[in-house]
Design an enzyme around this catalytic site. Sequence first.
Site, short mmCIF file in Angstrom:
data_model
loop_
_atom_site.label_atom_id
_atom_site.label_comp_id
_atom_site.label_asym_id
_atom_site.label_seq_id
_atom_site.Cartn_x
_atom_site.Cartn_y
_atom_site.Cartn_z
N PHE A 1 0.86 -1.26 -0.04
CA PHE A 1 0.06 -0.04 -0.02
C PHE A 1 0.85 1.37 0.23
CE2 PHE A 1 -2.43 3.51 1.73
CZ PHE A 1 -3.50 3.44 0.92
N ASP B 1 9.13 2.34 1.41
CA ASP B 1 8.16 3.05 1.92
C ASP B 1 7.91 3.00 3.53
OD1 ASP B 1 5.48 4.10 2.75
OD2 ASP B 1 4.69 3.53 1.02
N LYS C 1 3.11 9.86 8.28
CA LYS C 1 2.55 9.45 9.77
C LYS C 1 2.96 10.17 11.08
CE LYS C 1 0.08 5.55 7.91
NZ LYS C 1 -1.45 5.62 8.09
C1 PLP Z 1 3.00 2.27 3.74
C2 PLP Z 1 2.10 3.53 3.57
N1 PLP Z 1 2.50 4.17 2.43
C3 PLP Z 1 1.69 5.20 2.01
C4 PLP Z 1 0.69 5.76 2.64
C5 PLP Z 1 -0.30 6.91 2.41
O1 PLP Z 1 0.10 7.61 3.43
P1 PLP Z 1 -1.02 9.08 3.35
O2 PLP Z 1 -2.26 8.60 3.76
O3 PLP Z 1 -0.70 10.07 4.57
O4 PLP Z 1 -0.99 9.70 2.17
C6 PLP Z 1 0.19 4.93 3.83
C7 PLP Z 1 -0.94 5.28 4.61
O5 PLP Z 1 -1.56 4.23 5.27
C8 PLP Z 1 1.08 3.72 4.01
O6 PLP Z 1 0.66 2.84 5.19
#
Ligand code: PLP
Length: 413
Positions: free
Chosen positions: A142, A227, A264
């Site tokens: 994700f 990520d 986050k």
């Molecule tokens: C691993 C990962 N990358 C990207 C995101 C996207 O982050 P945002 O909602 O702050 O755009 C999330 C959100 O849960 C995530 O868990």
Amino acid sequence: MNNPIPNLGTAEILEGYQQFVVPSYARFPVAFVRGKGSYVWDAEDRRYLDFCGGIAVNVLGHASSVVGKALGEAAGRLIHCSNLYYHPAGAQLAEALVRRIGAGKMFFSNSGAEANECLFKLARRYGASRGAFEILTAQGSFHGRTLAAMAATGQEKVREGFGPPVPGFRHVPFLDLAAAERAIGPATAAILVEPIQGEGGVRPATAAYLQGLRRICDRHGLLLLLDEVQTGSFRSGRFLAFQRILESFEKGNDFLPDGIAMAKGLAGGYPMGATWIREPYAELLGPGSHASTFGGSPLACAVALAVLRHMEEQDLGRQIREKGERLRAELEALASPERRLIRSVSGVGGLWGLHVRRDARSVALELMDRGLLVAPAAGNIVRLLPPLTVSEDEISEAVAILRAASRDEEAMS
Ligand SMILES: Cc1ncc(COP(=O)(O)O)c(C=O)c1O
């Protein structure tokens, strides 16, 4: 302090959302009005133990005085100035983050998807001279909800009904080095993975996998991108999860990816995204190539700095490792592959996945009724994401709620 928001009951609040807010979230039927530490209170003043933690955002818990003080001080000094100019908090935060990762530079933004977007653009700039633009990502991953982050995400359901995906992303099986290497073609510029898949169901990578990806990227001249949006900010017990995963590996200290997305927990609940780019690749994004109006504002950087300093002063990384190990032992004692509510447990530090025997959302709803908030993930997984400041007593309380739910489930089956 006067609260400018009028007191509304749950029904009125839900009604307001139903009438006036785009229904894009599967929200639970509860409205929160205040929090303190590991607890939140709803509009009827019922208290919940919050192990959803804003899905890995609330690293210092609710209403943290560290966050509040930093916000107040920065707001009284300089909330915003354009990225046409410099400011001291940006310089200090960038240096602090680079020192905790490795030689490189930072780009600041406001969210996880934006932090990834910077990685996508970096990969395309990197590959441009040889016509390469493609990024390999993992099935079950994700990466966010913008068009490009949706295309990067290895879950078909997030793309449904949104037309042709942004080109240049292909998904390969997670934890399968041979499949990743086979998928590389002349157009491939980078590989992007989460060191622990979060939304995909708390699936940690191994040290051998990360090291293997590094070797593959070196062999084929690709960027290795991580990520760490969900796993950063000491969630794993180390500042970044790759550092935790690799620490027991003999060559772990040499390992560095080429880019890392974070967000986050960075500013303890204030929106902030950050992308680390390894030396010398940061120079690929020269003046005019990337920008964000709000990214890296004096306010966001000051709060993130205060949160980072506090986490280190209090050694919250070590604390959540130790508490996490206790939580693991207690959760494993509740788990059983056959009859119990919890089939198995995965995770590390302050990020735990419980594989439950029925739909994760229905389990999360039931636990909420019992006073414990958790975050559902794919594949019948519910996540426990306590604040890194969680106490031993609060862990006992969460385990007691899970034990009671498990006992009742067994009695009914
Ligand atoms: C691993 C990962 N990358 C990207 C995101 C996207 O982050 P945002 O909602 O702050 O755009 C999330 C959100 O849960 C995530 O868990």
